[in-house]
Design an enzyme around this catalytic site. Structure first.
Site, mmCIF file in Angstrom:
data_model
loop_
_atom_site.group_PDB
_atom_site.id
_atom_site.type_symbol
_atom_site.label_atom_id
_atom_site.label_comp_id
_atom_site.label_asym_id
_atom_site.label_seq_id
_atom_site.Cartn_x
_atom_site.Cartn_y
_atom_site.Cartn_z
ATOM 1 N N CYS A 110 14.717 10.602 -62.295
ATOM 2 C CA CYS A 110 13.344 10.713 -61.825
ATOM 3 C C CYS A 110 13.272 10.604 -60.305
ATOM 4 O O CYS A 110 13.880 9.737 -59.711
ATOM 5 C CB CYS A 110 12.557 9.536 -62.404
ATOM 6 S SG CYS A 110 11.105 10.044 -63.248
ATOM 7 N N GLU A 161 13.634 22.433 -61.281
ATOM 8 C CA GLU A 161 14.633 21.819 -62.140
ATOM 9 C C GLU A 161 14.033 21.372 -63.466
ATOM 10 O O GLU A 161 12.869 20.975 -63.536
ATOM 11 C CB GLU A 161 15.273 20.632 -61.405
ATOM 12 C CG GLU A 161 16.085 21.126 -60.225
ATOM 13 C CD GLU A 161 16.719 20.025 -59.403
ATOM 14 O OE1 GLU A 161 17.933 20.089 -59.184
ATOM 15 O OE2 GLU A 161 16.014 19.108 -58.977
ATOM 16 N N CYS A 200 3.787 11.656 -51.978
ATOM 17 C CA CYS A 200 4.010 10.225 -52.195
ATOM 18 C C CYS A 200 5.199 9.788 -51.338
ATOM 19 O O CYS A 200 6.181 10.522 -51.198
ATOM 20 C CB CYS A 200 4.255 9.937 -53.673
ATOM 21 S SG CYS A 200 2.843 10.407 -54.694
ATOM 22 N N CYS A 247 5.528 19.799 -54.136
ATOM 23 C CA CYS A 247 4.309 19.061 -54.481
ATOM 24 C C CYS A 247 3.551 18.756 -53.200
ATOM 25 O O CYS A 247 4.152 18.414 -52.191
ATOM 26 C CB CYS A 247 4.640 17.762 -55.210
ATOM 27 S SG CYS A 247 3.164 16.852 -55.733
ATOM 28 N N CYS A 307 12.611 17.137 -69.569
ATOM 29 C CA CYS A 307 11.731 16.830 -68.442
ATOM 30 C C CYS A 307 11.458 18.139 -67.708
ATOM 31 O O CYS A 307 12.373 18.822 -67.270
ATOM 32 C CB CYS A 307 12.423 15.808 -67.540
ATOM 33 S SG CYS A 307 11.491 15.402 -66.066
ATOM 34 N N CYS A 332 8.997 9.919 -52.731
ATOM 35 C CA CYS A 332 9.366 11.011 -53.641
ATOM 36 C C CYS A 332 10.007 12.175 -52.897
ATOM 37 O O CYS A 332 9.431 12.694 -51.939
ATOM 38 C CB CYS A 332 8.118 11.489 -54.388
ATOM 39 S SG CYS A 332 8.428 12.946 -55.411
HETATM 40 N N1 SAH Z 1 3.676 14.219 -60.115
HETATM 41 C C1 SAH Z 1 3.701 13.421 -61.288
HETATM 42 C C2 SAH Z 1 4.896 13.678 -62.182
HETATM 43 C C3 SAH Z 1 6.244 13.894 -61.539
HETATM 44 S S1 SAH Z 1 7.053 12.525 -60.833
HETATM 45 C C4 SAH Z 1 3.592 11.963 -60.951
HETATM 46 O O1 SAH Z 1 3.691 11.613 -59.779
HETATM 47 O O2 SAH Z 1 3.362 11.173 -61.872
HETATM 48 C C5 SAH Z 1 7.609 11.556 -62.222
HETATM 49 C C6 SAH Z 1 7.729 10.068 -61.899
HETATM 50 O O3 SAH Z 1 8.806 9.826 -60.961
HETATM 51 C C7 SAH Z 1 6.472 9.517 -61.228
HETATM 52 O O4 SAH Z 1 6.114 8.263 -61.776
HETATM 53 C C8 SAH Z 1 6.929 9.340 -59.803
HETATM 54 O O5 SAH Z 1 6.154 8.416 -59.112
HETATM 55 C C9 SAH Z 1 8.371 8.923 -59.966
HETATM 56 N N2 SAH Z 1 9.200 9.047 -58.773
HETATM 57 C C10 SAH Z 1 9.036 9.887 -57.735
HETATM 58 N N3 SAH Z 1 10.016 9.689 -56.812
HETATM 59 C C11 SAH Z 1 10.810 8.708 -57.284
HETATM 60 C C12 SAH Z 1 12.004 8.082 -56.802
HETATM 61 N N4 SAH Z 1 12.564 8.448 -55.667
HETATM 62 N N5 SAH Z 1 12.560 7.136 -57.569
HETATM 63 C C13 SAH Z 1 12.013 6.786 -58.766
HETATM 64 N N6 SAH Z 1 10.906 7.347 -59.271
HETATM 65 C C14 SAH Z 1 10.298 8.293 -58.537
HETATM 66 FE FE1 SF4 Z 2 4.075 14.807 -56.260
HETATM 67 FE FE2 SF4 Z 2 6.252 13.295 -56.186
HETATM 68 FE FE3 SF4 Z 2 3.833 12.197 -55.835
HETATM 69 FE FE4 SF4 Z 2 4.537 13.106 -58.270
HETATM 70 S S1 SF4 Z 2 5.506 11.423 -57.139
HETATM 71 S S2 SF4 Z 2 2.590 13.448 -57.179
HETATM 72 S S3 SF4 Z 2 5.811 14.871 -57.693
HETATM 73 S S4 SF4 Z 2 4.828 13.686 -54.465
#
Ligand code: SAH
Ligand code: SF4
Length: 368
Positions: free
Chosen positions: A344, A90, A114, A110, A103, A117
């Site tokens: 995000c 996306e 995390c 990934c 974005c 996420c």
């Molecule tokens: N992988 C990279 C960039 C993509 S995620 C990273 O982790 O930084 C972009 C941002 O969205 C990151 O700060 C991530 O922690 C945040 N993010 C992921 N899942 C989320 C969620 N469910 N709600 C709000 N922010 C989230």
């Molecule tokens: Fe990967 Fe999501 Fe963690 Fe970013 S926040 S590193 S996209 S698992």
């Protein structure tokens, strides 16, 4: 077939040199693709006819195919793009008065998993190619221009997208070479000509790669912090077990020496009852004491089957106040495109799961 979107300036020059063509052909071609946004070699009318014909035989301009195009009430627009093999990614366009931000995704899925996420929850599929990464920008600019998007800078002849954030699906530093090549095209005057301050890479904290980025392509840096201590960060951002906070903050300090901005942006997702107490805010202030930084507090975006909840607004405000009282700049991210799941952490290429299930059904049904 070669995809010309895969080539940054060095690769394009090499490509033409290998064919005995003059270096300015490389620049012309880059400009046709990334300034004029053409989608066919045949349209590059100032290349000699013979050059065009031989180029068209072996190369094309191939961006990911659009599977879905959704526009939210607030103007946010999300493209779901097919990258083959039942994978979708996306890209999200966020219009504002003074800028147009895109974005961009760097991987299908990934691997870093995390806890909060939804991209992480779907697992890792593959790295995107340079062409698939920069193709998102090429596609967004082209589509918005075709739709006659209105913005003062577009009237002055500039592209609709003025800022890029590598904050879509995937961990950009885990796909370093392709991401850096794509960002070089974004920065190149023969490409999109964006300044380093207008391209932001967000990472969950791959320390050795932060150092490489500093040396090879120092754009604006955002780091996903999300916790004030290793015990909690180990749980929320598992890569912290390999690269703990002390190492991460050290890399941030080294990065600032070469960064286009004199601070790092720390992203901090607000998880109800997990990382959002005033005491944790105070611990955070102490943690980042030596690092020039700004905070961006992101209200958690829930998704199905998550154990987390969004912090209540009052609690986010109280957290912000502790940071501000300590002299830190802390903003709360405005949630955009809610009605099309474009925020995000919501980017998960939903079609992928459905397509995969369909493929699985077909496989189960097939007698072979
Ligand atoms: N992988 C990279 C960039 C993509 S995620 C990273 O982790 O930084 C972009 C941002 O969205 C990151 O700060 C991530 O922690 C945040 N993010 C992921 N899942 C989320 C969620 N469910 N709600 C709000 N922010 C989230
Ligand atoms: Fe990967 Fe999501 Fe963690 Fe970013 S926040 S590193 S996209 S698992």
């Amino acid at each position: 077939m070669i995809n010309l979107l895969d080539f940054d300036s060095a690769a394009m020059h090499e490509f033409f040199a290998d064919r005995g063509e003059k270096p300015f052909r490389a620049r012309q071609t880059l400009r046709w693709i990334h300034h004029r946004l053409v989608d066919r070699v045949e349209a590059m009318t100032d290349l000699a006819k013979a050059t065009r014909a031989s180029l068209a035989r072996e190369a094309e301009i191939r961006a990911p195919r659009v599977v879905r195009d959704s526009v939210a009430q607030d103007g946010t627009r999300k493209w779901l793009l097919d990258v083959g093999g039942a994978n979708a990614i996306e890209a999200v366009y966020i219009p504002e008065d003074d800028r147009g931000t895109l974005c961009i995704s760097s991987q299908a899925g990934c691997a870093l998993d995390c806890a909060f996420c939804s991209t992480g929850k779907q697992g890792f599929n593959r790295n995107l190619s340079t062409g698939e990464i920069v193709g998102q920008l090429w596609h967004a600019n082209r589509t918005l221009l075709a739709d006659a998007v209105s913005a003062p800078w577009v009237e002055q002849g500039r592209h609709p997208i003025t800022n890029v954030v590598m904050m879509g699906m995937g961990e950009p530093l885990a796909n370093f070479d392709n991401v850096v090549a794509a960002m070089r095209i974004m920065l190149d005057d023969d490409g999109y000509g964006l300044s380093r301050r207008r391209v932001t890479l967000s990472t969950s904290g791959l320390v050795p790669w932060i150092d490489r980025l500093r040396d090879e392509c120092p754009v604006a840096l955002a780091v996903s912090l999300h916790a004030p201590n290793d015990a909690l960060r180990d749980r929320l951002v598992p890569i912290n077990r390999r690269h703990p906070l002390s190492a991460l903050l050290g890399a941030c300090l080294r990065y600032i020496e070469k960064a286009p901005r004199d601070f790092v942006t720390f992203e901090y997702v607000m998880l109800d009852g997990v990382n959002d107490s005033p005491a944790q805010a105070r611990a955070l202030v102490a943690l980042v004491r030596d690092v020039p930084c700004k905070f961006n507090l992101i209200p958690f975006n829930p998704f199905p089957n998550t154990e987390f909840r969004t912090s209540p607004h009052g609690r986010i405000l109280a957290f912000q106040r502790v940071l501000q009282d300590a002299g830190l700049v802390a903003t709360i991210r405005k949630t955009r495109g809610e009605d099309i799941d474009a925020a995000c952490g919501q980017l998960a290429g939903q079609v992928q799961d459905r397509t995969k299930r369909r493929l699985q059904r077909i496989r189960v049904a097939s007698p072979t």
